[in-house]
Scaffold this active site. Structure first.
Site, PDB file in Angstrom:
ATOM      1  N   CYS A 287     -62.047  -4.065  20.034  1.00 15.12           N
ATOM      2  CA  CYS A 287     -60.827  -4.874  20.090  1.00 15.12           C
ATOM      3  C   CYS A 287     -60.003  -4.718  18.810  1.00 15.12           C
ATOM      4  CB  CYS A 287     -61.198  -6.341  20.319  1.00 15.12           C
ATOM      5  SG  CYS A 287     -59.758  -7.409  20.359  1.00 15.12           S
TER       6      CYS A 287
ATOM      7  N   CYS B 214     -58.317  -7.960  17.637  1.00 11.92           N
ATOM      8  CA  CYS B 214     -59.223  -8.932  16.993  1.00 11.92           C
ATOM      9  C   CYS B 214     -59.661  -8.453  15.602  1.00 11.92           C
ATOM     10  CB  CYS B 214     -60.493  -9.148  17.811  1.00 11.92           C
ATOM     11  SG  CYS B 214     -60.279  -9.148  19.571  1.00 11.92           S
ATOM     12  N   ASP B 215     -60.014  -7.173  15.479  1.00  8.48           N
ATOM     13  CA  ASP B 215     -60.698  -6.703  14.265  1.00  8.48           C
ATOM     14  C   ASP B 215     -59.847  -5.809  13.369  1.00  8.48           C
ATOM     15  OD1 ASP B 215     -62.928  -7.994  15.264  1.00  8.48           O
ATOM     16  OD2 ASP B 215     -63.716  -6.196  16.243  1.00  8.48           O
TER      17      ASP B 215
END
Ligand code: NAP
Length: 303
Positions: free
Chosen positions: A130, A133-134
């Protein structure tokens, strides 16, 4: 007894909920994860008709509030089984049991793995599924994105905004992703395309420090120093709970045509978990509407 129990609170499931409650049906949505489905990981959605640009999270938050304010119930519960009984359909979650006249399967899928050595061990230590997200953890660093679909190209564009360099590694010489996205990626100075190539090995001890790559046309092997590897090689349909109940095709998708009816009367399917050609936000929403209308007709016909 619920009229409609929907499994999965992504775009398909929440769209079905909106149509279910608007048809006057008592509707429950169950999801083991936070509502939203896959689209929450997409930074910008620009291909939903009528909305020029919206973040994936804002899009799905709009769906969620619309569905719940209309009267759909939402419970953050993982469904572990579904049983067709004589007097209805029993939906078993980790927290309880619910009876329903109809069920809509909208479980979507989970990220596919590359399937190479140490992938699981290095997840969270340089391997991610992701970018939204990261990605921020890799600010100023060099990273690689693996895949050739919309997600991979989208991820490369997002990461190019804060990483030093992004290698986009694809196993073929043409992309599956939409041309408009590929062209946008090509316009970024810090995205380098590595085509006809696959990752054969992760380098580094307790975290990713690089990858070994093979050009599958020439057989040439080479390595790249990268701190992060974003795997975007597609989605695995989440059908574990129904594989003994409804018909599943050879690729793991629930068999149903555009009517969204599964092989079991009263059980419908919507979104990416269904056999279909086009898996887009707009087709997930459309499936949700079709499945909820079909469920409504099924209930009304059996009254
Ligand atoms: P996808 O379209 O299935 O693409 C997966 C990509 O990964 C393909 O390019 C595939 O290569 C490659 N791949 C698969 N297994 C591999 C392996 N073991 N090693 C290396 N490469 C591998 O998946 P996706 O990009 O996640 O998209 C999923 C669905 O969501 C699609 O229908 C997509 O259109 C949709 N989506 C839509 C939006 C949007 O509407 N804004 C955004 C993101 C995703 P090949 O091409 O050679 O098969």
């Amino acid at each position: 007894m619920y009229d409609i129990v929907i499994i999965g609170a992504g775009t398909a499931g929440l769209s079905a909920a909106i149509y279910g409650v608007r048809a006057g049906k008592k509707t429950l949505v169950l999801d083991g994860a936070f509502y939203g489905g896959q689209i929450v990981n997409t930074q910008v959605v620009e291909n939903y008709p009528g909305i020029k640009s919206v973040s994936g999270f804002d899009f799905v938050y709009g769906l969620y509030t619309q569905a719940t304010e209309l009267g759909a119930e939402y419970k953050n519960e993982k469904v572990v089984g579904i049983n067709k009984l004589e007097d209805g359909i029993e939906v078993v979650s980790e927290n309880g049991k619910y009876m329903a006249k109809t069920v809509i399967l909208a479980m979507g899928g989970s990220n596919k793995k590359l399937g190479i050595d140490r992938e699981v061990e290095l997840t969270g230590r340089g391997v991610s599924y992701c970018a939204t997200c990261d990605g921020a953890f890799y600010k100023g660093k060099d990273v690689a994105v693996i895949g050739g679909g919309n997600t991979a190209v989208d991820d490369a564009i997002v990461l190019s905004g804060y990483c030093n360099k992004v290698y986009l590694i694809h196993r073929r010489d043409t992309f599956r992703a939409q041309e408009v996205l590929v062209e946008r990626a090509k316009s970024k100075d810090n995205i380098e395309f590595i085509m006809d190539s696959t990752v054969s090995k992760f380098l580094g001890n307790d975290k990713v420090e690089g990858i070994e790559i093979q050009n599958i046309k020439t057989g040439e092997n080479f390595s790249l120093d990268v701190a992060g590897v974003f795997v975007a090689v597609g989605v695995q349909p989440a059908t574990d709970i129904v594989k003994e109940l409804v018909k599943i095709d050879d690729n793991g998708y629930i068999v149903a045509d555009e009517s969204c009816k599964t092989t079991v009367p009263g059980i419908f399917v919507a979104g990416d978990v269904r056999t279909k050609e086009v898996r887009q936000l707009v087709t997930a929403a459309a499936d949700g509407a079709v499945a909820a209308i079909a469920a409504t007709q099924y209930i009304d016909a059996s009254m």
